[in-house]
Design an enzyme around this catalytic site. Structure first.
Site, PDB file in Angstrom:
ATOM      1  N   TRP A 139       5.907  54.270  62.942  1.00 29.80           N
ATOM      2  CA  TRP A 139       6.514  55.604  63.112  1.00 29.80           C
ATOM      3  C   TRP A 139       6.159  56.530  61.946  1.00 29.80           C
ATOM      4  CZ3 TRP A 139      12.273  54.586  64.976  1.00 29.80           C
ATOM      5  CH2 TRP A 139      12.228  53.918  66.206  1.00 29.80           C
TER       6      TRP A 139
ATOM      7  N   GLU B 219      -3.079  55.550  54.719  1.00 32.29           N
ATOM      8  CA  GLU B 219      -2.353  56.698  54.139  1.00 32.29           C
ATOM      9  C   GLU B 219      -1.749  56.319  52.797  1.00 32.29           C
ATOM     10  OE1 GLU B 219       0.027  57.409  57.602  1.00 32.29           O
ATOM     11  OE2 GLU B 219      -1.760  58.101  58.674  1.00 32.29           O
TER      12      GLU B 219
ATOM     13  N   GLY C 254      -4.820  59.566  64.021  1.00 31.81           N
ATOM     14  CA  GLY C 254      -4.182  60.863  64.235  1.00 31.81           C
ATOM     15  C   GLY C 254      -5.153  61.969  64.607  1.00 31.81           C
TER      16      GLY C 254
ATOM     17  N   GLY D 111       0.384  54.801  66.155  1.00 29.38           N
ATOM     18  CA  GLY D 111       1.128  55.843  65.457  1.00 29.38           C
ATOM     19  C   GLY D 111       1.737  56.814  66.453  1.00 29.38           C
ATOM     20  N   GLY D 112       1.046  57.922  66.691  1.00 24.15           N
ATOM     21  CA  GLY D 112       1.572  59.007  67.524  1.00 24.15           C
ATOM     22  C   GLY D 112       2.169  58.544  68.846  1.00 24.15           C
TER      23      GLY D 112
HETATM   24  P1  13P Z   1      -2.375  57.186  65.475  1.00 29.64           P
HETATM   25  O1  13P Z   1      -2.086  56.243  66.602  1.00 29.64           O
HETATM   26  O2  13P Z   1      -1.443  58.364  65.427  1.00 29.64           O
HETATM   27  O3  13P Z   1      -3.816  57.568  65.408  1.00 29.64           O
HETATM   28  O4  13P Z   1      -2.054  56.387  64.115  1.00 29.64           O
HETATM   29  C1  13P Z   1      -2.627  55.144  63.934  1.00 29.64           C
HETATM   30  C2  13P Z   1      -2.024  54.538  62.719  1.00 29.64           C
HETATM   31  O5  13P Z   1      -2.263  54.973  61.617  1.00 29.64           O
HETATM   32  C3  13P Z   1      -1.097  53.423  62.912  1.00 29.64           C
HETATM   33  O6  13P Z   1      -0.795  52.798  61.707  1.00 29.64           O
END
Ligand code: 13P
Length: 255
Positions: free
Chosen positions: A10, A98, A174, A235-236
């Site tokens: 998240w 990140e 992302g 993620g998203g």
């Molecule tokens: P997204 O699915 O938003 O591209 O993010 C992937 C992610 O960094 C999961 O840890």
């Protein structure tokens, strides 16, 4: 056969009240999960305990997004492995790109955190992956090899089986741009061969390797259909109960 792990990261979204709404939606969408698939959500620290309580009557597990490698002490703002297990966490994400990019996470700290998680029976989800520049330079296989080798330093073959690797190409996080199924499979197979060199064939076959980077219902089937893709770190799409539930359903069908 390796069990799929479908994990939602998240990131810095969903304090307790938003988390309750998202989990409520998830329970509605997915009241039961097949026993062939593991499902995990990783909320921010402040929403961990309530998420554990909220999900106690489901098979969905809860993980954290980071930990500190010391047990306790004067480390303002940090959270230890024992605190996470006390809060009911089963897994912890380690070394997300990140964190490597914005918070000074290094291969060395990733290794220390991986050891600490194992010591406390927390399943480490260790993230690796290259930037677009590194891919263009053609150094992505070497870089990922170095990241995997460093993360597993000093970890024996029994504990290695409890480590989950998440291959997350930074250029696909992302951005809406996904690695093609072939690109994902190629890197996952490479990671397995690195593990085979570090340990042996059986260990390399036993470690789960997730793909992460813009995974969504529309591309999950072809990504999860690859031989060496054992799940997703999402993620998203994990912030939308319906999308996350759809990805879980795809994993169930492929199991
Ligand atoms: P997204 O699915 O938003 O591209 O993010 C992937 C992610 O960094 C999961 O840890």
């Amino acid at each position: 056969m390796r069990r799929f792990l479908i994990a939602g990261n998240w990131k810095m979204n969903c304090g307790p009240s938003d988390a309750a709404g998202l989990l409520e939606g998830l329970k509605e969408q997915k009241s039961e999960v097949s026993e062939d698939v593991d499902v995990l959500v990783c909320p921010p620290y402040v929403s961990l305990s309530m998420s554990v309580n909220y999900l106690h009557d489901t098979d969905i597990q809860v993980g954290a997004q980071n930990l500190h490698f010391e047990d306790n002490g004067a480390f303002t703002g940090e959270v230890s492995a024992s605190m996470l297990t006390e809060a009911g966490c089963a897994y912890v994400i380690i070394g997300h790109s990140e964190r490597r990019q914005y918070f000074g996470e290094t291969d060395e700290s990733v290794n220390k955190k991986t050891h600490k998680a194992i010591d406390h029976n927390l399943g480490p989800v260790v993230c690796v992956g290259e930037s677009l520049e590194q891919r263009k330079e053609g150094i992505h296989f070497d870089l990922v090899k170095d990241q995997v080798t460093a993360a597993f330093d000093g970890i024996n073959e029994v504990d290695a089986l409890d480590v989950v690797i998440a291959y997350e190409p930074i250029w696909a996080i992302g951005t809406g741009e996904t690695a093609s199924p072939e690109q994902a499979q190629e890197m996952h197979a490479h990671i397995r061969s690195v593990l085979s060199d570090l340990y042996d064939e059986d260990t390399s076959e036993g470690v789960r390797i997730l793909y992460g980077g813009s995974m969504k219902p529309g591309n999950a089937e072809e990504l999860l259909g690859q031989k060496d893709v054992d799940g997703g770190l999402i993620g998203g799409a994990s912030l939308d109960a319906e999308s996350f539930a759809q990805i879980i359903t795809i994993a169930e069908k492929l199991s």
